[in-house]
Design an enzyme around this catalytic site. Structure first.
Site, PDB file in Angstrom:
ATOM      1  N   GLY A  49     -32.295   5.089  -9.650  1.00 29.10           N
ATOM      2  CA  GLY A  49     -33.040   5.218  -8.391  1.00 29.10           C
ATOM      3  C   GLY A  49     -34.538   5.155  -8.620  1.00 29.10           C
ATOM      4  N   ASN A  50     -35.289   5.517  -7.611  1.00 29.58           N
ATOM      5  CA  ASN A  50     -36.750   5.579  -7.755  1.00 29.58           C
ATOM      6  C   ASN A  50     -37.284   6.736  -6.919  1.00 29.58           C
ATOM      7  OD1 ASN A  50     -37.558   4.549  -5.020  1.00 29.58           O
ATOM      8  ND2 ASN A  50     -36.314   2.816  -5.725  1.00 29.58           N
ATOM      9  N   ARG A  51     -38.572   6.954  -7.017  1.00 31.38           N
ATOM     10  CA  ARG A  51     -39.157   8.171  -6.424  1.00 31.38           C
ATOM     11  C   ARG A  51     -39.597   8.021  -4.971  1.00 31.38           C
ATOM     12  NH1 ARG A  51     -40.069  11.735 -10.550  1.00 31.38           N
ATOM     13  NH2 ARG A  51     -40.299  10.806 -12.613  1.00 31.38           N
ATOM     14  N   SER A  52     -39.276   6.920  -4.330  1.00 29.51           N
ATOM     15  CA  SER A  52     -39.761   6.736  -2.960  1.00 29.51           C
ATOM     16  C   SER A  52     -39.113   7.752  -2.011  1.00 29.51           C
ATOM     17  CB  SER A  52     -39.446   5.315  -2.486  1.00 29.51           C
ATOM     18  OG  SER A  52     -39.869   5.179  -1.157  1.00 29.51           O
TER      19      SER A  52
END
Ligand SMILES: Cc1cc2nc3c(=O)[nH]c(=O)nc-3n(C[C@H](O)[C@H](O)[C@H](O)COP(=O)(O)O)c2cc1C
Length: 413
Positions: free
Chosen positions: A208-211
């Site tokens: 995933g990512n931190r958005s």
């Protein structure tokens, strides 16, 4: 924007109903706090049905929730319309004898009062002094209109029209120009993707990512406020951001399509985008995904190192939509979240991306080290498809959203 609409007990309380409806249509979440006297003029069910939120007049109505503090602190703007002579007196002296006045003391956001009363009451030295005190404290008191009052009387003291109150109040809240009154996206359909995609590694793990989705949601809310019909394609939003857009009482009135992976996001954006005048790809989409996703959890085998995860490239949704245009004349906007590195600055990478993607606009922002993702503020440089700078916006994510919509509106056919 989260608005508290105070209504005090004047004959013009019925106009508060129209103001409530207008603010809701502009996409704002509105909680109505009437005084006891206001409920003599308009019933609580009317406010509840139109706001989709509960209505109470007393601080003791929900003691565990300590309503006045929660409401005051959570508000972006307080509007009191109509504000009676009695309410002005209580507000000027800091009284806190009902939910509205108590909440007012707990609120640190802009406060706009729209007085309405007979001319004699408005011109009475006591009322003049109260208004002067409130203005000195930074409260914005809208001048009453002049015209027909209750009965046959005419003169200053009439409540201005709901449209005028909304315009003035929203501009005081810094939401004016674009967010408040200008309906420059009226009749337009827009799709905004927000959040970050998750690519499954196995049934329990993902890449995933931190958005957080904050910027995308701000874009959706700004578009709603400017009159657009909005579909928000929401990928794994942070919980507090989800709360802002959940369907239900007082939430943003957009269609929300929940997705998890890049493939789901692509499908949702393409489906909604087929009818859209504008597609804004604000979601952080994974460039790569695991080549295979086993049905069972990958187990750790003692003594053996981790099995490598083979990645394959995801489709480039932004480039795809920008080159295809799902509808003729569609404006396509992308985001480039960059960190900058030895090979180039944040802007260098943004320029390269702008030229490669073929979108009409690319908002480039620096991320990492506490910047961009998950924060309440943003700082973007807007590039056109050729990589030339066409705008700069810094401030809250809502302010950045409006600056971006300003640029989009110029490109709409
Ligand atoms: C029919 C009627 C109309 C009223 N209209 C007004 C008005 O327009 N403005 C005002 O200041 N007071 C008006 N009042 C008086 C207020 O209702 C009264 O001062 C009340 O205490 C206000 O309470 P509140 O400020 O808590 O809402 C009106 C009263 C009645 C009975």
């Amino acid at each position: 924007m989260r608005i508290l609409l105070g209504v005090s007990g004047g004959i013009a309380a019925y106009k508060a109903v129209l103001l409530l409806r207008l603010l809701r249509e502009q996409g704002h979440a509105v909680r109505v706090i009437p005084t006891r006297a206001a409920l003599e003029f308009v019933g609580a069910p009317t406010f509840e049905a139109l706001s989709g939120e509960p209505v109470s007049t007393e601080v003791f109505d929900d003691v565990p929730g300590v309503q006045h503090v929660a409401l005051g602190k959570g508000a972006d703007l307080v509007i009191v319309a109509p504000a009676t002579a009695d309410f002005l007196a209580r507000a000027a002296t800091g009284r806190a004898d009902d939910l509205l006045t108590t909440t007012l003391l707990a609120a640190s956001c802009p406060v706009v009062l729209a007085p309405a009363m007979h001319t004699e009451m408005w011109e009475h030295p006591a009322t003049r002094a109260n208004v002067a005190t409130l203005r000195e404290r930074g409260v914005h008191v809208i001048e009453p209109a002049s015209g027909r009052l209750t009965g046959v009387d005419t003169g200053p003291g009439r409540l201005p029209e709901p449209e005028d109150i909304a315009r003035e109040a929203l501009s005081v809240a810094g939401a004016g120009g674009a967010q408040g009154s200008v309906q420059d996206l009226a009749g337009r359909t827009v799709v905004v993707s927000a959040g970050g995609t998750r690519e499954p590694i196995d049934p329990v793990r993902f890449i995933g990512n931190r958005s957080s989705g904050r910027q995308g949601v701000a874009l959706a809310q700004a578009a709603l406020a400017r009159g657009a019909t909005v579909t928000l394609v929401a990928a794994n939003l942070a919980q507090d951001v989800t709360d802002q857009v959940e369907a239900g009482p007082g939430r943003a009135a957009c269609t929300v399509v929940r997705v998890e992976s890049t493939a789901e996001l692509r499908e949702a954006v393409r489906t909604a985008g087929a009818d859209a005048d504008v597609v804004v790809m604000a979601a952080a989409v994974a460039d790569f995904r695991p080549a295979a996703t086993p049905d069972a959890k990958i187990k750790k085998v003692p003594g053996q190192g981790p099995a490598p995860i083979e990645l394959v490239e995801n489709p480039d949704i932004l480039a795809e939509i920008a080159h295809e245009r799902l509808r003729p004349g569609q404006v396509v906007v992308g985001f480039a979240a960059e960190t900058g590195d030895a090979s180039g600055s944040v802007l260098d990478h943004g320029r390269t991306k702008a030229r490669r993607k073929g979108a009409d606009l690319i908002a480039v922002n620096a991320v990492g080290s506490g910047r961009g993702f998950g924060t309440d503020a943003n700082d973007v440089t807007v590039l056109d498809g050729a990589g030339d700078v066409v705008g700069q916006a810094a401030g809250s994510k809502r302010e950045v959203a409006d600056a971006l919509w300003d640029a989009v509106v110029k490109r709409l056919p």
